[in-house]
Design a protein around this motif. Structure first.
Motif, PDB file in Angstrom:
ATOM      1  N   PHE A   1       0.837  -1.197   0.000  1.00 40.35           N
ATOM      2  CA  PHE A   1       0.000   0.000   0.000  1.00 40.35           C
ATOM      3  C   PHE A   1       0.875   1.252   0.000  1.00 40.35           C
ATOM      4  N   ASP A   2       0.309   2.339  -0.513  1.00 40.81           N
ATOM      5  CA  ASP A   2       1.073   3.564  -0.699  1.00 40.81           C
ATOM      6  C   ASP A   2       1.093   4.418   0.558  1.00 40.81           C
ATOM      7  N   PHE A   3       1.888   3.986   1.552  1.00 40.18           N
ATOM      8  CA  PHE A   3       2.134   4.836   2.708  1.00 40.18           C
ATOM      9  C   PHE A   3       3.496   4.518   3.289  1.00 40.18           C
ATOM     10  N   ARG A   4       3.981   5.470   4.058  1.00 40.40           N
ATOM     11  CA  ARG A   4       5.273   5.329   4.722  1.00 40.40           C
ATOM     12  C   ARG A   4       5.149   5.928   6.107  1.00 40.40           C
TER      13      ARG A   4
ATOM     14  N   TYR B   1       4.819  -3.565  13.900  1.00 42.50           N
ATOM     15  CA  TYR B   1       5.358  -2.229  14.110  1.00 42.50           C
ATOM     16  C   TYR B   1       4.248  -1.187  14.179  1.00 42.50           C
ATOM     17  N   HIS B   2       4.400  -0.261  15.123  1.00 40.35           N
ATOM     18  CA  HIS B   2       3.522   0.895  15.240  1.00 40.35           C
ATOM     19  C   HIS B   2       4.224   2.031  14.502  1.00 40.35           C
ATOM     20  N   LEU B   3       3.549   2.626  13.538  1.00 40.33           N
ATOM     21  CA  LEU B   3       4.152   3.681  12.729  1.00 40.33           C
ATOM     22  C   LEU B   3       3.339   4.968  12.807  1.00 40.33           C
ATOM     23  N   PHE B   4       4.028   6.099  12.882  1.00 39.17           N
ATOM     24  CA  PHE B   4       3.397   7.376  12.576  1.00 39.17           C
ATOM     25  C   PHE B   4       3.425   7.414  11.054  1.00 39.17           C
ATOM     26  N   ALA B   5       2.285   7.175  10.430  1.00 42.76           N
ATOM     27  CA  ALA B   5       2.219   6.951   8.990  1.00 42.76           C
ATOM     28  C   ALA B   5       1.567   8.119   8.260  1.00 42.76           C
ATOM     29  N   GLU B   6       1.854   8.188   6.963  1.00 46.45           N
ATOM     30  CA  GLU B   6       1.240   9.203   6.114  1.00 46.45           C
ATOM     31  C   GLU B   6       1.181   8.694   4.681  1.00 46.45           C
ATOM     32  N   ASN B   7       0.197   9.236   3.975  1.00 49.85           N
ATOM     33  CA  ASN B   7       0.131   9.055   2.533  1.00 49.85           C
ATOM     34  C   ASN B   7      -0.114  10.430   1.926  1.00 49.85           C
ATOM     35  N   GLU B   8      -0.476  10.510   0.678  1.00 49.47           N
ATOM     36  CA  GLU B   8      -0.653  11.819   0.039  1.00 49.47           C
ATOM     37  C   GLU B   8      -1.833  12.605   0.616  1.00 49.47           C
ATOM     38  N   ARG B   9      -2.802  11.928   1.246  1.00 49.99           N
ATOM     39  CA  ARG B   9      -4.014  12.598   1.713  1.00 49.99           C
ATOM     40  C   ARG B   9      -4.062  12.879   3.202  1.00 49.99           C
ATOM     41  N   THR B  10      -3.440  12.025   4.023  1.00 48.32           N
ATOM     42  CA  THR B  10      -3.645  12.135   5.466  1.00 48.32           C
ATOM     43  C   THR B  10      -2.497  11.524   6.254  1.00 48.32           C
ATOM     44  N   HIS B  11      -2.584  11.652   7.561  1.00 49.25           N
ATOM     45  CA  HIS B  11      -1.643  10.985   8.460  1.00 49.25           C
ATOM     46  C   HIS B  11      -2.460  10.175   9.471  1.00 49.25           C
ATOM     47  N   TYR B  12      -1.845   9.135  10.033  1.00 49.28           N
ATOM     48  CA  TYR B  12      -2.531   8.228  10.946  1.00 49.28           C
ATOM     49  C   TYR B  12      -1.495   7.349  11.625  1.00 49.28           C
ATOM     50  N   VAL B  13      -1.959   6.513  12.550  1.00 50.47           N
ATOM     51  CA  VAL B  13      -1.099   5.513  13.175  1.00 50.47           C
ATOM     52  C   VAL B  13      -1.413   4.176  12.507  1.00 50.47           C
ATOM     53  N   ALA B  14      -0.382   3.498  12.049  1.00 53.44           N
ATOM     54  CA  ALA B  14      -0.542   2.205  11.381  1.00 53.44           C
ATOM     55  C   ALA B  14       0.080   1.106  12.240  1.00 53.44           C
ATOM     56  N   TYR B  15      -0.481  -0.097  12.128  1.00 57.75           N
ATOM     57  CA  TYR B  15       0.028  -1.289  12.811  1.00 57.75           C
ATOM     58  C   TYR B  15       0.299  -2.311  11.723  1.00 57.75           C
ATOM     59  N   VAL B  16       1.576  -2.634  11.481  1.00 59.34           N
ATOM     60  CA  VAL B  16       1.944  -3.386  10.285  1.00 59.34           C
ATOM     61  C   VAL B  16       2.892  -4.528  10.626  1.00 59.34           C
ATOM     62  N   SER B  17       2.651  -5.672   9.989  1.00 61.62           N
ATOM     63  CA  SER B  17       3.530  -6.830  10.161  1.00 61.62           C
ATOM     64  C   SER B  17       4.872  -6.579   9.481  1.00 61.62           C
ATOM     65  N   GLU B  18       5.895  -7.212  10.021  1.00 63.31           N
ATOM     66  CA  GLU B  18       7.242  -7.053   9.469  1.00 63.31           C
ATOM     67  C   GLU B  18       7.301  -7.437   7.993  1.00 63.31           C
ATOM     68  N   GLN B  19       6.596  -8.504   7.617  1.00 71.71           N
ATOM     69  CA  GLN B  19       6.654  -8.986   6.239  1.00 71.71           C
ATOM     70  C   GLN B  19       6.146  -7.956   5.232  1.00 71.71           C
ATOM     71  N   ASN B  20       5.358  -6.979   5.685  1.00 72.68           N
ATOM     72  CA  ASN B  20       4.794  -5.989   4.777  1.00 72.68           C
ATOM     73  C   ASN B  20       5.525  -4.654   4.793  1.00 72.68           C
TER      74      ASN B  20
END
Length: 127
Positions: A38-41, A74-93
């Motif tokens: 997915f398109d976020f970092r 992993y808990h991330l302070f995440a963002e994409n082109e439209r917004t920011h949020y907190v993401a919870y993501v598996s290592e494999q992804n």
């Protein structure tokens, strides 16, 4: 000649009933990562050795892309082109982000000091 004393085999240590099995995380707190599908970092601000969210949240992930629970999350302070949020993501992804672009999530300043593009935990945030 005296008989050789019997040597007892070591007793294997049994984990405590509530013990959490330790996993080695591939990524570290403060590292900028991107999602491989997915398109976020985002920047990592916490790591769980294995899945630690609700069963309802896990079951909401489509089965064909649902990651295994037995890996770091992993808990991330995440963002994409439209917004920011907190993401919870598996290592494999997750994969390292090579862009060197800053993450502009508003909560970063609560947890990190940013120095030369690096996200360093503030002293009060360390465990």
């Amino acid at each position: 000649m005296a008989p050789t004393p019997a040597v007892e085999a070591p007793v294997e240590e049994q984990p405590l009933p509530n013990a959490v099995i330790s996993r080695d995380a591939k990524y570290q707190i403060g590292q900028v990562l991107r999602h491989r599908l997915f398109d976020f970092r985002g920047v990592v601000f916490d790591v769980d050795p294995t899945y630690a969210n609700t069963e309802e949240w896990y079951e909401a992930i489509p089965e064909e892309v649902r990651p295994d629970k037995d890996q770091p999350y992993y808990h991330l302070f995440a963002e994409n082109e439209r917004t920011h949020y907190v993401a919870y993501v598996s290592e494999q992804n997750l994969v390292p982000d090579e862009s060197d672009a800053p993450i502009k999530h508003p909560d970063i300043a609560k947890v990190f000091e940013v120095s030369d593009g690096a996200y360093v935990l503030k002293p009060g945030q360390r465990n």
